[in-house]
Design a protein around this motif. Structure first.
Motif, PDB file in Angstrom:
ATOM      1  N   PRO A 588      12.770 -25.035  60.443  1.00 42.62           N
ATOM      2  CA  PRO A 588      11.961 -24.414  61.498  1.00 42.62           C
ATOM      3  C   PRO A 588      11.047 -23.331  60.927  1.00 42.62           C
ATOM      4  CG  PRO A 588      14.306 -23.889  61.752  1.00 42.62           C
ATOM      5  CD  PRO A 588      14.198 -24.827  60.610  1.00 42.62           C
ATOM      6  N   ARG A 589       9.953 -23.125  61.603  1.00 42.25           N
ATOM      7  CA  ARG A 589       8.937 -22.192  61.122  1.00 42.25           C
ATOM      8  C   ARG A 589       9.499 -20.773  60.934  1.00 42.25           C
ATOM      9  NH1 ARG A 589       3.537 -21.966  60.667  1.00 42.25           N
ATOM     10  NH2 ARG A 589       2.628 -19.917  61.037  1.00 42.25           N
ATOM     11  N   ASP A 590      10.329 -20.350  61.901  1.00 46.45           N
ATOM     12  CA  ASP A 590      10.903 -18.997  61.816  1.00 46.45           C
ATOM     13  C   ASP A 590      11.673 -18.801  60.525  1.00 46.45           C
ATOM     14  OD1 ASP A 590       9.912 -18.519  64.190  1.00 46.45           O
ATOM     15  OD2 ASP A 590      11.826 -18.327  65.286  1.00 46.45           O
ATOM     16  N   MET A 591      12.387 -19.839  60.192  1.00 49.97           N
ATOM     17  CA  MET A 591      13.201 -19.748  58.974  1.00 49.97           C
ATOM     18  C   MET A 591      12.304 -19.660  57.740  1.00 49.97           C
ATOM     19  SD  MET A 591      16.301 -22.184  57.830  1.00 49.97           S
ATOM     20  CE  MET A 591      17.519 -21.691  59.007  1.00 49.97           C
ATOM     21  N   LEU A 592      11.227 -20.424  57.750  1.00 53.48           N
ATOM     22  CA  LEU A 592      10.306 -20.370  56.610  1.00 53.48           C
ATOM     23  C   LEU A 592       9.727 -18.970  56.459  1.00 53.48           C
ATOM     24  CD1 LEU A 592       8.324 -23.738  56.961  1.00 53.48           C
ATOM     25  CD2 LEU A 592      10.272 -23.212  55.478  1.00 53.48           C
ATOM     26  N   ILE A 593       9.393 -18.375  57.599  1.00 50.94           N
ATOM     27  CA  ILE A 593       8.818 -17.019  57.548  1.00 50.94           C
ATOM     28  C   ILE A 593       9.853 -16.034  57.002  1.00 50.94           C
ATOM     29  CG2 ILE A 593       7.937 -15.127  58.988  1.00 50.94           C
ATOM     30  CD1 ILE A 593       6.646 -17.369  60.751  1.00 50.94           C
ATOM     31  N   ASN A 594      11.078 -16.187  57.466  1.00 50.12           N
ATOM     32  CA  ASN A 594      12.142 -15.307  56.960  1.00 50.12           C
ATOM     33  C   ASN A 594      12.352 -15.478  55.467  1.00 50.12           C
ATOM     34  OD1 ASN A 594      12.886 -13.845  59.166  1.00 50.12           O
ATOM     35  ND2 ASN A 594      14.335 -15.382  59.915  1.00 50.12           N
ATOM     36  N   LEU A 595      12.345 -16.714  55.029  1.00 48.05           N
ATOM     37  CA  LEU A 595      12.518 -16.960  53.591  1.00 48.05           C
ATOM     38  C   LEU A 595      11.384 -16.322  52.796  1.00 48.05           C
ATOM     39  CD1 LEU A 595      13.725 -20.683  53.681  1.00 48.05           C
ATOM     40  CD2 LEU A 595      15.041 -18.749  52.816  1.00 48.05           C
ATOM     41  N   MET A 596      10.189 -16.439  53.324  1.00 43.74           N
ATOM     42  CA  MET A 596       9.020 -15.821  52.658  1.00 43.74           C
ATOM     43  C   MET A 596       9.215 -14.313  52.524  1.00 43.74           C
ATOM     44  SD  MET A 596       6.346 -17.634  51.723  1.00 43.74           S
ATOM     45  CE  MET A 596       4.746 -16.943  52.087  1.00 43.74           C
ATOM     46  N   LYS A 597       9.781 -13.724  53.582  1.00 42.84           N
ATOM     47  CA  LYS A 597       9.981 -12.267  53.552  1.00 42.84           C
ATOM     48  C   LYS A 597      10.897 -11.876  52.394  1.00 42.84           C
ATOM     49  CE  LYS A 597       9.470 -11.145  58.431  1.00 42.84           C
ATOM     50  NZ  LYS A 597      10.281 -11.081  59.648  1.00 42.84           N
ATOM     51  N   HIS A 598      11.881 -12.716  52.147  1.00 40.06           N
ATOM     52  CA  HIS A 598      12.801 -12.409  51.048  1.00 40.06           C
ATOM     53  C   HIS A 598      12.109 -12.405  49.696  1.00 40.06           C
ATOM     54  CE1 HIS A 598      16.967 -12.292  52.645  1.00 40.06           C
ATOM     55  NE2 HIS A 598      16.309 -12.671  53.707  1.00 40.06           N
ATOM     56  N   LEU A 599      11.014 -13.132  49.633  1.00 39.85           N
ATOM     57  CA  LEU A 599      10.306 -13.203  48.342  1.00 39.85           C
ATOM     58  C   LEU A 599       9.238 -12.124  48.204  1.00 39.85           C
ATOM     59  CD1 LEU A 599       9.968 -17.078  47.884  1.00 39.85           C
ATOM     60  CD2 LEU A 599      11.383 -15.512  46.556  1.00 39.85           C
ATOM     61  N   PRO A 601       7.403  -9.418  46.867  1.00 43.16           N
ATOM     62  CA  PRO A 601       7.572  -8.885  45.509  1.00 43.16           C
ATOM     63  C   PRO A 601       7.941  -7.404  45.481  1.00 43.16           C
ATOM     64  CG  PRO A 601       5.259  -9.384  45.979  1.00 43.16           C
ATOM     65  CD  PRO A 601       6.060  -9.943  47.113  1.00 43.16           C
ATOM     66  N   PHE A 602       7.678  -6.704  46.563  1.00 46.57           N
ATOM     67  CA  PHE A 602       7.986  -5.263  46.546  1.00 46.57           C
ATOM     68  C   PHE A 602       9.457  -4.961  46.803  1.00 46.57           C
ATOM     69  CE2 PHE A 602       3.449  -5.450  47.640  1.00 46.57           C
ATOM     70  CZ  PHE A 602       2.970  -4.810  46.506  1.00 46.57           C
ATOM     71  N   SER A 603      10.200  -5.976  47.206  1.00 45.36           N
ATOM     72  CA  SER A 603      11.612  -5.693  47.456  1.00 45.36           C
ATOM     73  C   SER A 603      12.549  -6.683  46.763  1.00 45.36           C
ATOM     74  CB  SER A 603      11.889  -5.707  48.967  1.00 45.36           C
ATOM     75  OG  SER A 603      11.545  -6.977  49.488  1.00 45.36           O
ATOM     76  N   ALA A 604      11.987  -7.743  46.212  1.00 45.38           N
ATOM     77  CA  ALA A 604      12.855  -8.786  45.654  1.00 45.38           C
ATOM     78  C   ALA A 604      13.459  -8.365  44.312  1.00 45.38           C
ATOM     79  CB  ALA A 604      12.054 -10.074  45.471  1.00 45.38           C
ATOM     80  N   CYS A 609      20.061 -11.213  37.252  1.00 47.82           N
ATOM     81  CA  CYS A 609      19.716 -10.281  36.169  1.00 47.82           C
ATOM     82  C   CYS A 609      19.331  -8.896  36.690  1.00 47.82           C
ATOM     83  CB  CYS A 609      18.601 -10.850  35.291  1.00 47.82           C
ATOM     84  SG  CYS A 609      16.991 -10.939  36.098  1.00 47.82           S
ATOM     85  N   ASN A 610      19.236  -8.741  37.999  1.00 45.58           N
ATOM     86  CA  ASN A 610      18.922  -7.456  38.613  1.00 45.58           C
ATOM     87  C   ASN A 610      17.561  -6.895  38.238  1.00 45.58           C
ATOM     88  OD1 ASN A 610      21.372  -7.212  40.029  1.00 45.58           O
ATOM     89  ND2 ASN A 610      22.388  -6.579  38.136  1.00 45.58           N
ATOM     90  N   ASP A 611      16.702  -7.731  37.751  1.00 48.29           N
ATOM     91  CA  ASP A 611      15.327  -7.338  37.479  1.00 48.29           C
ATOM     92  C   ASP A 611      14.465  -7.979  38.569  1.00 48.29           C
ATOM     93  OD1 ASP A 611      14.344  -5.642  35.557  1.00 48.29           O
ATOM     94  OD2 ASP A 611      13.509  -7.239  34.307  1.00 48.29           O
ATOM     95  N   PRO A 612      13.231  -7.497  38.755  1.00 48.46           N
ATOM     96  CA  PRO A 612      12.353  -8.253  39.660  1.00 48.46           C
ATOM     97  C   PRO A 612      12.224  -9.673  39.113  1.00 48.46           C
ATOM     98  CG  PRO A 612      11.406  -6.123  39.114  1.00 48.46           C
ATOM     99  CD  PRO A 612      12.598  -6.288  38.228  1.00 48.46           C
ATOM    100  N   PRO A 613      12.288 -10.645  39.969  1.00 49.91           N
ATOM    101  CA  PRO A 613      12.402 -12.029  39.476  1.00 49.91           C
ATOM    102  C   PRO A 613      11.144 -12.565  38.809  1.00 49.91           C
ATOM    103  CG  PRO A 613      12.279 -11.962  41.873  1.00 49.91           C
ATOM    104  CD  PRO A 613      12.346 -10.540  41.421  1.00 49.91           C
ATOM    105  N   GLU A 614      11.367 -13.309  37.722  1.00 54.72           N
ATOM    106  CA  GLU A 614      10.272 -14.074  37.136  1.00 54.72           C
ATOM    107  C   GLU A 614      10.323 -15.449  37.788  1.00 54.72           C
ATOM    108  OE1 GLU A 614       8.679 -15.690  32.828  1.00 54.72           O
ATOM    109  OE2 GLU A 614      10.811 -15.560  33.176  1.00 54.72           O
ATOM    110  N   ASP A 615       9.181 -15.972  38.196  1.00 51.84           N
ATOM    111  CA  ASP A 615       9.154 -17.242  38.932  1.00 51.84           C
ATOM    112  C   ASP A 615      10.158 -17.173  40.085  1.00 51.84           C
ATOM    113  OD1 ASP A 615       7.351 -18.162  37.113  1.00 51.84           O
ATOM    114  OD2 ASP A 615       8.803 -19.302  35.943  1.00 51.84           O
ATOM    115  N   ALA A 616       9.919 -16.234  40.994  1.00 51.94           N
ATOM    116  CA  ALA A 616      10.898 -15.966  42.055  1.00 51.94           C
ATOM    117  C   ALA A 616      11.134 -17.191  42.934  1.00 51.94           C
ATOM    118  CB  ALA A 616      10.399 -14.819  42.924  1.00 51.94           C
TER     119      ALA A 616
END
Ligand SMILES: Nc1ncnc2c1ncn2[C@@H]1O[C@H](COP(=O)(O)OP(=O)(O)OP(=O)(O)O)[C@@H](O)[C@H]1O
Length: 910
Positions: A588-599, A601-604, A609-616
């Motif tokens: 569902p679209r809502d879920m896609l938007i939520n997943l995007m939020k997780h990515l 870059p300012f919070s991921a 490895c606890n670093d900002p992700p490479e190829d997140a």
């Protein structure tokens, strides 16, 4: 004790210092003490051995020559002389020190064994109370000198001879396996000194001894069998649980010994040795077990991996050695409950999506460690015999070995908590780099080893960590002493009897500081200025902590810009997320938007490895990873999400990249940049950054030159590379400078091709070097975390054996552990990692036993950048590690990146 050889090749009496275990008090006494405090058996009496206070003073003075014996210890020794440091002999004619007096033990009626109740540590442990720590401290003081006793063993067990330091390790391990309170320990020798082979020798010898004693005395056999069940399972609750589960097909009924009030008690099958290691070294263990064991004494080895692995615990118990991975352990073994896990839980709860996904998620695990009983939810540990345990938890191991034990250094992770849940008689940690980030790393090992009283985080902090915060010099001394009682650590620079423990060819480490080109410098300066002003704004607002992830991201961009300006711009490998396109279309679209939020870059932050992700990438369960990091968990059919307490099944179809999500949401592919011609030169893919150039020059020079000695000077003398810090010679990093075998070396010089390994922490950087390699005539192979195990194995073999292949591109995350790559004589480190031990591990792929030629290491950095400050941070971490091991007296401290670290990284010394 320490200086007498332990000979296991002749009769059992000649090595068994604990010959008569039928005498209850004595066995309790002996089993309670660290090896160095155990009395010698001289005929029928014990000697006081080396308990004298003068010797404690002496060993202290030897270890800390500059400081003398501290007042505190001096007072303690005086007190001990008065009332404690004397022991009874067997006949009770000498007084025994209070801490070593046998305590009250439960009635022998419960444990019908000729071995006596002292073998049942679970019951006995509580009795030590306040003396626990003091006992350990005293024992450690005795062990300040490295043990020197060497084990000898019969021919026909191993296909190679053990080196002297390995025989010493073997003797020490045999002793440690006799302790009941903490049977086992931590072998922390430098990488490549042969920990694996030392362990194989231990397994072989204990097996031999076991079969010897079996044939000698059948009743002893029963004692040993009961001995394996020496902890929690013997308590009343566990017994009741067993009774309830008696019907389980997984259990075997073993008749209890005759004096017990119960006649039948369910038991797990008793299995041999379990080796837990990273997936990348599974095959290497298998190879070593095959090659280093004599044909006449082959071990039955099972690789417990893959979706077809057995589900039958009885089958597991048939093998001498079972090899498995940390990922499988995390999945199969119930986790110990902790008193300290709240923070991560809170972090998880911050992610609103997780519960949404989990509710209807059919992929949720139904069995094994992920399913929690009501008891477990209430904080009561699940009994391992529950039918929802995985097969690994349904047997009782003779011995569990954690190879590359630093994998569990974060005690909050599910893998660390699962490892602490094993039922085993002896437990071992192997790692050349036990402390990587901070003293906290040690807690997880102590919990796994059952090293009381440091097995709860609270007592670990109050007894070890906090004293260091209060007074680092004294605190580290205490820590060193406590470590000495369970840890054997030798570096490549250690001497035994005036001789280096191993003679390896010289290792020379060069810090090479290249210059940016003008365009790169402009690009970097702009990035740095923006980051600094943002950091200052956070600092002024007092929100540094709240913006931690974003600050790490800014740091990442700066670090990556030192490698190549393009790296920080989020260029992705095309393959990422391809397999999940179909799944995305069904969400569902809502879920896609939520997943995007997780990515965002300012919070991921990558959960591995606890670093900002490479190829997140984000998983269906809402956890963010570097694609490379999560790839390690996408190998089998039963892989679960490695994020804290998440047990969702993972597969390529539920790992989403931002581009995949975005293209589904917006119906088009995303492009970071306009047409190629509009990009600045430094952001073009074909642009060779200063680092890439420097790396290529080293490779061209090293792999093509036949003159090993001149190559370094050629490099350093080049126009845009200079060596500012000069050489960190072998001596300064603790390695040995002599050659073992001059002939072998000169042969190697003239005949074997010169090869190099190139490490980067970013696969994107490896891609960029690859472009340059493709334009050269150098042949290369690559190893990174996104590759299958067999593809990695093939790459390593080809690099080691094919003379045409002279370069190996390796990801620091996937290739720094366990691998033997002595074909390489040059190691190039393209970028710096926060803690220097990761780099050391990488270097030791080439500089280890088997290496016959000098090894040169080039650490590439760029002048006047963040990399100079990371070097300073690394120095601090080295000091902290050295302090803990007593290798340095500065008493420095180290932590994960603190606000002060961040301030320093951005603003330098104020
Ligand atoms: N006594 C020996 N005889 C022959 N080869 C040996 C001996 N000891 C070690 N080796 C070889 O040296 C290499 C390094 O040993 P090993 O892998 O056991 O080291 P390690 O300490 O476990 O290293 P790491 O920490 O990197 O895993 C291996 O190839 C091993 O076979």
């Amino acid at each position: 004790m320490a200086n007498e050889p332990i000979d296991i090749s002749s009769s059992s009496e000649s090595w068994d210092l604990e010959a008569d275990e039928s005498i209850v008090d004595d066995s309790v006494l002996k089993r309670s003490l660290a090896p160095s405090l155990k009395p010698h058996v001289h005929g029928s009496t014990y000697s006081i051995g080396n308990l004298g206070s003068s010797q404690i003073r002496e060993s202290y003075a030897r270890s800390y020559p500059a400081q003398g014996v501290p007042n505190q210890l001096e007072n303690q020794l005086e007190k001990d002389c008065d009332d404690d440091l004397v022991m009874y002999d067997k006949n009770g004619s000498l007084p025994m020190p209070k801490p070593f007096m046998p305590r009250t033990y439960p009635s022998t009626a419960q444990h019908s064994s000729s071995a006596g109740p002292g073998l049942h540590s679970g019951a006995g442990k509580e009795q030590y109370g306040e003396y626990d720590e003091r006992l350990i401290y005293q024992a450690a003081l005795q062990d300040l000198n490295q043990p020197k006793a060497e084990a000898t063993y019969p021919d026909g067990l191993l296909s190679v001879s053990l080196l002297k330091h390995q025989r010493i390790a073997l003797s020490w391990m045999l002793q440690k396996e006799k302790s009941v309170c903490c049977s086992g320990g931590f072998l922390a020798d430098d990488q490549g000194l042969g920990k694996t082979i030392s362990m194989i020798a231990l397994i072989q010898i204990q097996k031999l001894l076991q079969s010897k004693s079996k044939s000698e005395d059948v009743s002893d056999k029963r004692a040993e069998a009961l001995n394996l069940d020496d902890d929690e399972e013997n308590d009343a609750n566990a017994f009741e649980k067993c009774k309830q589960d008696e019907d389980s097909h997984d259990l075997i009924l073993i008749p209890e010994a005759s004096t017990s009030s119960r006649n039948i008690q369910p038991k797990r099958p008793q299995a041999g040795t379990l080796v837990v290691c990273p997936a990348s070294v599974l095959r290497q263990w298998d190879r070593e077990l095959k090659e280093k064991v004599d044909d006449k004494a082959k071990l039955r080895v099972l690789i417990y991996h893959g979706s077809n692995r057995t589900k039958d615990p009885v089958e597991l118990a048939k093998y001498d050695v079972v090899l498995t991975t940390y990922a499988i352990v995390a999945n199969e073994v119930p986790q110990t409950s902790g008193d300290d896990e709240d923070q991560n839980k809170k972090n998880m709860e911050n992610s609103g999506l997780i519960s949404d996904f989990s509710c209807n998620n059919k992929r949720k695990r139904k069995t094994h460690a992920g399913k929690k009983s009501k008891k477990a939810k209430k904080g009561i540990e699940i009994s391992c015999i529950d039918s929802d345990c995985g097969t690994l938890a349904k047997v009782r191991w003779l011995r569990v070995i954690l190879d590359e034990a630093q994998t569990i250094k974060n005690h909050r992770t599910q893998v660390a908590r699962a490892c602490a849940g094993f039922k085993a008689k002896s437990r071992w940690c192997l790692s050349g780099t036990p402390i990587q980030n901070s003293i906290d790393d040690l807690f997880s090992y102590f919990r796994f080893l059952k090293y009381d009283p440091y097995t709860t985080y609270k007592s670990f902090c109050s007894k070890l960590k906090n004293p260091i915060s209060r007074d680092s010099v004294q605190g580290y001394k205490k820590l060193y002493a406590v470590l000495s009682a369970v840890m054997l650590r030798r570096t490549k620079g250690t001497f035994i009897d005036g001789e280096p423990i191993i003679r390896l060819p010289r290792k020379t480490i060069n810090l090479i500081q290249a210059e940016f080109s003008e365009e790169e410098r402009d690009f970097y300066k702009e990035l740095e200025a923006n980051s600094l002003s943002q950091f200052k704004a956070y600092a002024a607002a007092g929100t540094l902590n709240q913006n931690y992830a974003n600050i790490l991201l800014m740091l990442l961009r700066l670090r990556q810009a030192c490698d190549h300006p393009l790296l920080g711009m989020g260029v992705k490998s095309d393959s990422i997320g391809r397999d999940s396109v179909q799944m995305v279309k069904n969400l569902p679209r809502d879920m896609l938007i939520n997943l995007m939020k997780h990515l965002d870059p300012f919070s991921a932050i990558c959960c591995v490895c606890n670093d900002p992700p490479e190829d997140a990438v984000v998983t269906m369960c809402g956890h963010v990873f570097c694609y490379q990091c999560v790839s390690e968990y996408l190998r089998g059919d039963e892989n679960t999400c490695p994020s804290y307490e998440c047990k969702e099944l993972l597969g390529h179809d539920v790992v989403f990249s931002k581009d995949t999500l975005r293209s589904c949401l917006h119906g088009n592919d995303h492009h970071d940049f306009g047409p190629s011609s509009e990009k600045p030169l430094v952001l073009q893919k074909g642009y060779r950054s200063s680092k890439v150039k420097a790396a290529m020059e080293i490779l061209q020079s090293h792999c093509k030159s036949n003159n090993a000695c001149s190559q370094l000077h050629n490099i350093v003398g080049h126009s845009d590379i200079s060596s500012s810090r000069g050489k960190e010679t072998a001596e300064s990093v603790g390695s040995i400078v002599e050659f073992t075998n001059t002939k072998a070396c000169s042969d190697a010089h003239t005949e074997a091709p010169k090869k190099a390994i190139v490490f980067s922490q970013w696969t994107g950087m490896l891609d960029l070097v690859e472009i340059s390699l493709n334009h050269s005539d150098l042949r290369y192979r690559r190893l990174d975390g996104t590759m299958t195990l067999s593809a990695r194995d093939k790459a390593v073999k080809e690099f080691n054996n094919d003379p045409e292949v002279t370069v190996m591109l390796m990801s620091l995350k996937a290739g720094n552990l366990g691998l033997n790559m002595v074909a390489a004589t040059h190691v190039v480190l393209l970028d710096l990692w926060w803690n220097p031990t990761t780099e050391d591990q990488a270097i030791d792929r080439a500089h280890r036993i088997g290496q016959t030629r000098p090894v040169t290491v080039s650490r590439l950095t760029i002048k006047n950048t963040i990399e100079e400050r990371i070097l300073a941070l690394q120095d601090d971490k080295r000091k902290m590690v050295a302090s803990a091991f007593g290798e340095d007296q500065s008493g420095g401290s180290g932590n994960r990146l603190t606000v002060e670290d961040l301030r320093f990284l951005f603003m330098g010394k104020q």
